[in-house]
Design a protein around this motif. Structure first.
Motif, PDB file in Angstrom:
ATOM      1  N   ASP A  96       0.827  -1.196   0.000  1.00 38.90           N
ATOM      2  CA  ASP A  96       0.000   0.000   0.000  1.00 38.90           C
ATOM      3  C   ASP A  96       0.867   1.255   0.000  1.00 38.90           C
ATOM      4  N   TYR A  99       2.278   1.690  -3.452  1.00 36.53           N
ATOM      5  CA  TYR A  99       1.286   2.217  -4.372  1.00 36.53           C
ATOM      6  C   TYR A  99       1.168   3.742  -4.260  1.00 36.53           C
ATOM      7  N   ASN A 101       3.456   5.807  -3.296  1.00 27.85           N
ATOM      8  CA  ASN A 101       4.668   6.279  -3.978  1.00 27.85           C
ATOM      9  C   ASN A 101       5.023   7.721  -3.612  1.00 27.85           C
ATOM     10  N   TRP A 123       9.504  -2.531  -7.141  1.00 24.27           N
ATOM     11  CA  TRP A 123       8.373  -1.687  -6.737  1.00 24.27           C
ATOM     12  C   TRP A 123       7.756  -0.988  -7.947  1.00 24.27           C
ATOM     13  N   ARG A 127       3.800  -1.366  -9.166  1.00 23.74           N
ATOM     14  CA  ARG A 127       2.861  -0.291  -9.507  1.00 23.74           C
ATOM     15  C   ARG A 127       2.309  -0.487 -10.923  1.00 23.74           C
ATOM     16  N   ARG A 130      -0.328  -3.176 -10.763  1.00 26.22           N
ATOM     17  CA  ARG A 130      -1.618  -2.655 -10.300  1.00 26.22           C
ATOM     18  C   ARG A 130      -2.375  -1.996 -11.453  1.00 26.22           C
ATOM     19  N   TYR A 169      -6.356  -0.325  -4.110  1.00 27.46           N
ATOM     20  CA  TYR A 169      -6.678  -0.396  -5.535  1.00 27.46           C
ATOM     21  C   TYR A 169      -8.125  -0.805  -5.757  1.00 27.46           C
TER      22      TYR A 169
END
Length: 329
Positions: A96, A99, A101, A123, A127, A130, A169
């Motif tokens: 999380d 995501y 970022n 990472w 992303r 996702r 998400y």
């Protein structure tokens, strides 16, 4: 406009339909912009063969010990590294944060370390995964009317994520469709991540009827009390399992939970250039070093076909480390 979107429009009336189409197209455009390059070439992408961690020699053991010491000391100035040590670098809470970022850290330099951490290829690929996952789920939702479960809402699509963590998400997925069109059950074994996601959902005005958070074991899934799901998602779990038999068993059991005509959407990791670093330096949610195994797209699709799915297709995310597979029928 695709036939799927046209079909979705027919289920809406007047201004609500226009608003719904605008929202769905906006979300899809954002997701596909990140994911479509590799999605278009999904069938021509050659995945890497099965890859495993390399056992370290004497020099390697010294090198990895030095890396662990550095990350545990200076690395902790990074908020992301602190989260990884607290919850596990493979945890939903960690993902999380990835995501979102947004680099954060202590003493000024911590934010710089955090930015380097968040920009790691793994990472970045997560992303991108996702983005592709959201685009894939959008397509699945638009392509069906929805079973509506036991509450009789035939126009809704019921999505079950069996290892969703905070499920940020999933909240984004809901927001991209008309009100009442998507309802979600997000499960995980880590209660901290579930509570985090539940708090965020309520802050966004999403009730428990829209997205419910439940403690549950992805490898021992119970049928949802609200009825059979139209779509089941397994994201980021099979990458963590070293025993292929457990994955095959999971795919088979999840197929049995689906509503007629339902879809299973799952992710796998085909390669990772930092596989050894992760396995020798980063702890998982159980406090043990995080070892993963990479598998080909062909292998992942074979799990689905062997479980009885008739239609199976996959796409690679833009960075090229993860595949998203859809199994239907």
């Amino acid at each position: 406009m695709t036939p799927q979107i046209a079909k979705a429009v027919k289920t809406e009336k007047g201004a609500k339909a226009a608003k719904a189409v605008k929202a769905v197209k906006a979300v899809k455009a954002a997701n596909i912009a990140k994911a479509s390059k590799s999605a278009r070439s999904a069938k021509t992408t050659q995945a890497s063969p099965t890859a495993r961690v390399t056992p370290p020699g004497p020099f390697g053991r010294v090198k990895w010990a030095a890396n662990r010491a550095l990350l545990k000391s200076v690395g902790r100035l990074s908020k992301g590294v602190r989260i990884g040590y607290r919850y596990g670098f493979d945890s939903g809470t960690m993902l999380d944060y990835v995501y979102v970022n947004k680099a954060q850290g202590a003493l000024g330099v911590g934010a710089l370390i955090d930015r380097i951490f968040l920009n790691a290829v793994g990472w970045r690929a997560i992303r991108a995964r996702r983005a592709l996952l959201l685009a894939t789920l959008d397509e699945e939702i638009l392509a069906r009317g929805g079973s509506g479960g036991q509450d009789g809402r035939g126009g809704s699509v019921f999505v079950l994520d069996v290892a969703g963590g905070p499920g940020r998400y999933l909240q984004q997925l809901i927001a991209g469709h008309p009100e009442g069109r998507v309802r979600v059950e997000c499960r995980d074994l880590a209660e901290a991540g579930l509570r985090q996601g539940e708090l965020l959902a309520r802050e966004r005005g999403l009730s428990a009827e829209v997205i419910a958070y439940e403690v549950g074991d992805a490898l021992d899934p119970k049928p949802p009390s609200s009825g059979a799901p139209d779509v089941i998602v397994v994201s980021g779990l099979y990458e963590l399992l070293l025993d292929e038999h457990r994955i095959r068993e999971s795919v088979q059991r999840l197929r049995g939970l689906l509503a007629p005509g339902g879809s299973l959407v799952f992710t796998t990791q085909t390669r990772h250039p930092q596989l050894d670093y992760i396995a020798h330096v980063l702890p998982n949610r159980d406090g043990e070093l995080w070892e993963m195994e990479c598998r080909s797209v062909e292998e992942a699709e074979r799990w689905a076909r062997d479980a009885g799915f008739g239609e199976v297709e996959s796409a690679m995310e833009a960075v090229g480390l993860f595949a998203v597979t859809v199994a239907r029928g």
